[in-house]
Design an enzyme around this catalytic site. Structure first.
Site, mmCIF file in Angstrom:
data_model
loop_
_atom_site.group_PDB
_atom_site.id
_atom_site.type_symbol
_atom_site.label_atom_id
_atom_site.label_comp_id
_atom_site.label_asym_id
_atom_site.label_seq_id
_atom_site.Cartn_x
_atom_site.Cartn_y
_atom_site.Cartn_z
ATOM 1 N N ASP A 46 39.795 -1.326 45.753
ATOM 2 C CA ASP A 46 39.306 -2.886 44.826
ATOM 3 C C ASP A 46 39.975 -3.412 46.353
ATOM 4 O OD1 ASP A 46 42.006 -2.791 45.538
ATOM 5 O OD2 ASP A 46 42.656 -4.015 44.147
ATOM 6 N N SER A 47 40.051 -3.169 48.205
ATOM 7 C CA SER A 47 39.725 -3.339 49.256
ATOM 8 C C SER A 47 38.501 -4.321 48.949
ATOM 9 C CB SER A 47 40.042 -2.477 50.576
ATOM 10 O OG SER A 47 38.850 -1.111 49.946
ATOM 11 N N ASP A 85 39.159 1.491 42.235
ATOM 12 C CA ASP A 85 41.050 1.550 41.538
ATOM 13 C C ASP A 85 39.908 0.546 40.098
ATOM 14 O OD1 ASP A 85 42.826 1.059 42.739
ATOM 15 O OD2 ASP A 85 41.846 0.355 45.050
ATOM 16 N N LYS A 114 43.026 4.934 39.812
ATOM 17 C CA LYS A 114 43.615 4.498 39.985
ATOM 18 C C LYS A 114 44.416 2.884 40.309
ATOM 19 C CE LYS A 114 43.696 3.595 45.290
ATOM 20 N NZ LYS A 114 45.066 2.177 45.413
ATOM 21 N N GLU A 116 48.051 0.699 40.873
ATOM 22 C CA GLU A 116 48.931 0.513 42.168
ATOM 23 C C GLU A 116 50.396 0.293 41.315
ATOM 24 O OE1 GLU A 116 47.820 -2.874 44.512
ATOM 25 O OE2 GLU A 116 45.846 -1.765 45.093
ATOM 26 N N GLU A 184 51.224 3.984 50.327
ATOM 27 C CA GLU A 184 50.624 3.376 51.715
ATOM 28 C C GLU A 184 51.475 2.398 52.297
ATOM 29 O OE1 GLU A 184 47.453 0.425 50.534
ATOM 30 O OE2 GLU A 184 47.131 -0.821 52.253
HETATM 31 O O1 KIV Z 1 41.923 -0.638 47.899
HETATM 32 C C1 KIV Z 1 42.428 -0.133 49.078
HETATM 33 O O2 KIV Z 1 41.365 0.178 49.754
HETATM 34 C C2 KIV Z 1 43.196 0.986 49.100
HETATM 35 C C3 KIV Z 1 43.637 1.702 50.213
HETATM 36 C C4 KIV Z 1 43.393 0.951 51.089
HETATM 37 C C5 KIV Z 1 45.092 3.412 49.464
HETATM 38 O O3 KIV Z 1 44.659 1.332 47.745
#
Ligand code: KIV
Length: 273
Positions: A46-47, A85, A114, A116, A184
């Site tokens: 989600d970056s 994510d 994924k 968090e 992280e």
């Molecule tokens: O969203 C993302 O790119 C991430 C990585 C930094 C692990 O969660």
């Protein structure tokens, strides 16, 4: 070789093993390149909210956006184990996690999702998804979806209390059925302790070298943005400067003479091939 959750479970027992490599990806063409490469895993992080959409934090990313980018990546990299994510708020309880997780998993064709954090709600959500047949990757330490709650971006695990909490969170995530865990920006000491303790592989970012694998945001690695990447990432290219050069070249060529330009229209049957 395409990775599977079964293979992830086996690698910790091997004494000689290479590190797992994971890069983020958000588009079809970059996915094509990763698909051709030796990369082990792809993360549609989600970056993308920061590096593609220009949001201030990842908290603004929606499930619809993750579906659009996630399915583009999966179309470009069918041979790679691809993790997507779950965005902010979409797994705030078990029933939301199931509704959104099933939608994201089915509509993108991803191999895993994924999540968090490791509080009671997140652990419950991980269990529900795993019980439904959706592989899950955990993520602790600096968790950008908790930016406002954590109070910024910093290294985690510096005090004895924080260390114990992080180790317990990693164990809880493993016990909930996760296949891998991202660490992280935790101290190297904590990353080492968790990596030794768990039977599932750890993937580090800004957490030292002892983890079972490493992940980076591809835009940071390639120097694609105007902002300096985080201190733990040394870019191998400067794509931002290269983009500026290419744009200038196009402008110069166009001003010189359009007939010499590489963009002049050719008489060709298959223009887009
Ligand atoms: O969203 C993302 O790119 C991430 C990585 C930094 C692990 O969660």
């Amino acid at each position: 070789m395409k990775w599977t959750t079964k293979k992830f479970r086996q690698i910790k027992s091997k004494s000689e093993r290479k590190k797992l490599t994971m890069l983020t990806c958000y588009d079809f063409q970059t996915a094509n390149a990763l698909n051709k490469s030796e990369i082990d895993l792809i993360l549609v992080g989600d970056s993308l909210g920061n590096v593609v959409l220009g949001y201030e934090t990842t908290c603004r990313v929606s499930i619809e956006e993750m579906i659009v980018f996630g399915s583009a990546v999966k179309r470009g990299a069918p041979d790679k184990f691809t993790v997507i994510d779950m965005p902010f708020g979409t797994y705030a309880n078990k029933s939301l996690a199931l509704e959104n997780g099933i939608k994201l998993f089915q509509q993108t064709g991803a191999e895993a999702l994924k999540l968090e954090g490791a509080n009671e709600q997140v652990i419950g959500s991980i269990k529900s998804l795993v019980n439904t047949g959706i592989p899950v990757i955990g993520h602790i330490g600096l968790t950008p979806q908790f930016f406002h709650q954590q109070g910024g971006y910093f290294t985690h695990g510096k005090t004895a209390e924080e260390k114990d909490i992080l180790v317990q969170q990693a164990i809880d995530i493993q016990n909930a059925g996760a296949s891998l865990i991202v660490l992280e920006c935790v101290t190297e000491e904590v990353a080492t302790k968790i990596t030794e303790r768990l039977t599932i592989p750890t993937i580090g970012i800004g957490s030292g070298e002892s983890t079972d694998g490493q992940v980076l945001v591809i835009n940071d690695l390639l120097g694609s943005g105007v902002k300096t990447p985080p201190s733990f990432c040394k870019p191998v290219k400067n794509f931002y400067e290269e983009k500026l050069d290419a744009i200038s070249t196009f402008i110069s060529i166009t001003n010189e003479t359009t007939s010499k330009s590489s963009i002049s229209l050719r008489d060709n049957e298959n223009i887009y091939n």
